[in-house]
Design a protein around this motif. Sequence first.
Motif, PDB file in Angstrom:
ATOM      1  N   ALA A 176       0.826  -1.217   0.000  1.00 55.04           N
ATOM      2  CA  ALA A 176       0.000   0.000   0.000  1.00 55.04           C
ATOM      3  C   ALA A 176       0.856   1.261   0.000  1.00 55.04           C
ATOM      4  O   ALA A 176       0.412   2.321   0.463  1.00 55.04           O
ATOM      5  CB  ALA A 176      -0.958   0.011   1.183  1.00 55.04           C
ATOM      6  N   ASP A 179       1.219   4.337   2.885  1.00 60.81           N
ATOM      7  CA  ASP A 179       0.016   4.503   3.708  1.00 60.81           C
ATOM      8  C   ASP A 179      -0.014   3.405   4.771  1.00 60.81           C
ATOM      9  O   ASP A 179      -0.462   2.283   4.510  1.00 60.81           O
ATOM     10  CB  ASP A 179      -1.238   4.423   2.832  1.00 60.81           C
ATOM     11  CG  ASP A 179      -2.504   4.793   3.593  1.00 60.81           C
ATOM     12  OD1 ASP A 179      -2.454   4.830   4.840  1.00 60.81           O
ATOM     13  OD2 ASP A 179      -3.540   5.027   2.946  1.00 60.81           O
ATOM     14  N   GLU A 182      -3.651   1.873   5.616  1.00 55.96           N
ATOM     15  CA  GLU A 182      -4.149   0.974   4.574  1.00 55.96           C
ATOM     16  C   GLU A 182      -3.383  -0.340   4.592  1.00 55.96           C
ATOM     17  O   GLU A 182      -3.966  -1.424   4.431  1.00 55.96           O
ATOM     18  CB  GLU A 182      -4.015   1.646   3.208  1.00 55.96           C
ATOM     19  CG  GLU A 182      -4.462   0.793   2.035  1.00 55.96           C
ATOM     20  CD  GLU A 182      -5.951   0.513   2.038  1.00 55.96           C
ATOM     21  OE1 GLU A 182      -6.366  -0.466   1.396  1.00 55.96           O
ATOM     22  OE2 GLU A 182      -6.698   1.275   2.692  1.00 55.96           O
ATOM     23  N   GLN A 186      -5.136  -4.034   5.268  1.00 55.34           N
ATOM     24  CA  GLN A 186      -5.085  -5.134   4.306  1.00 55.34           C
ATOM     25  C   GLN A 186      -4.509  -6.405   4.924  1.00 55.34           C
ATOM     26  O   GLN A 186      -5.013  -7.514   4.687  1.00 55.34           O
ATOM     27  CB  GLN A 186      -4.249  -4.718   3.092  1.00 55.34           C
ATOM     28  CG  GLN A 186      -4.895  -3.656   2.224  1.00 55.34           C
ATOM     29  CD  GLN A 186      -4.077  -3.356   0.979  1.00 55.34           C
ATOM     30  OE1 GLN A 186      -3.217  -4.143   0.576  1.00 55.34           O
ATOM     31  NE2 GLN A 186      -4.330  -2.216   0.358  1.00 55.34           N
ATOM     32  N   TYR A 216     -11.412   0.950   9.869  1.00 52.43           N
ATOM     33  CA  TYR A 216     -11.051   0.577   8.498  1.00 52.43           C
ATOM     34  C   TYR A 216     -12.295   0.041   7.790  1.00 52.43           C
ATOM     35  O   TYR A 216     -12.758  -1.064   8.081  1.00 52.43           O
ATOM     36  CB  TYR A 216      -9.948  -0.475   8.519  1.00 52.43           C
ATOM     37  CG  TYR A 216      -9.398  -0.818   7.158  1.00 52.43           C
ATOM     38  CD1 TYR A 216      -8.736   0.138   6.393  1.00 52.43           C
ATOM     39  CD2 TYR A 216      -9.543  -2.095   6.638  1.00 52.43           C
ATOM     40  CE1 TYR A 216      -8.230  -0.175   5.149  1.00 52.43           C
ATOM     41  CE2 TYR A 216      -9.033  -2.416   5.392  1.00 52.43           C
ATOM     42  CZ  TYR A 216      -8.378  -1.450   4.656  1.00 52.43           C
ATOM     43  OH  TYR A 216      -7.879  -1.762   3.417  1.00 52.43           O
TER      44      TYR A 216
END
Length: 361
Positions: A176, A179, A182, A186, A216
Amino acid sequence: MLLQDMLTMQQHVYTCLDSSACYEIFTESLLCSSRLENIHLAGQMMHCSGPSVDLPAAVTNKGGAQYRVRYGRSIDLVLAASREYFNSSTNLTDSCMDLARCCLQLITDRPAAIQEELDLIQALGCLEEFGVKILPLQVRLCSDRISLIKECVSQSPTCYKQSAKLLGLAELLRVAGEDPEERRGQVLILLVEQALHVHDYKAASTYCQELMAAGYPESWAVCSQLGQSEGYQDLATRQELMAFALTHCPPSSIELLLAASSALQTEASDHKYSKSWCEDGSASGSSSADLLHWTTATTMKVLSNTTTTTKAMLQAVSDGQWWKKSLAYLRPLQVPVESFAEVLLRTGKLAVAKTEVFPTT
């Protein structure tokens, strides 16, 4: 000396070239020579940290040129050489990988581009620990780096418990990009999916709690999966998971999630009512505990006696002699043939009969 010959040719023949180009060409040849001593020598030809001042080419130290290549250009040369070594390596233990690492370590302040290459080399070691066999060049060319984390989970099914190590690997691979939120989201989704696959609801709940705390939104799917898992007995947490999923799911999934959430709420209410009823029943029944104990003991005694009697009867019935004796009672009585006088004598009637038939004179 080769560098001096190059400078002489530049001054007399290739006057259109700047002397700095000669230093860069010479430094690049040292970096790409595949020899550690030459790479270290190249480090003496460059500015290896940002604060250093670019000295003019004429400045020397004991006859040796110092810091001839500008800092920005030095980074470019080091990156080009290290990537060439990295891409030609077959694995982490390849000698070319040592050369790549040596080139990168020349830049002492480690800017972002240099650190990224060093992290990529370190990531190869982590991938090998998780059983992922892949060429270094394949790692570099992989555009979807999260797929490498998936491969780790696939090769090592229990590694979902090592969240810190996998998150560290994801950072080394720059999953990612830059970030971190993020990236963490994930990776945690992958860990929840694997935990659900092996029915480890405790681990799945822990990761889902982290995802919900971070807000998230892409984690709504795994949260709904755990919320609808009947094997997970924490109804309160399951309701929280379903509420989060309903908040972040796409419109097309709202209807199904509402139905599942409603069913879960009904189940939770029934469970709460049953628990309350059991608690009330146990409170009212505590006063008759002694009576219940006495009744149970008496019942067990009766059952024990009944069992003993039944067993004895069955043993008797199974005995052949018992049947013979019992059948004898069922036979008709056999009365022997007697004379009339014998009958009268036996019954005490003979004396009376004699008096009546033969009267005294």
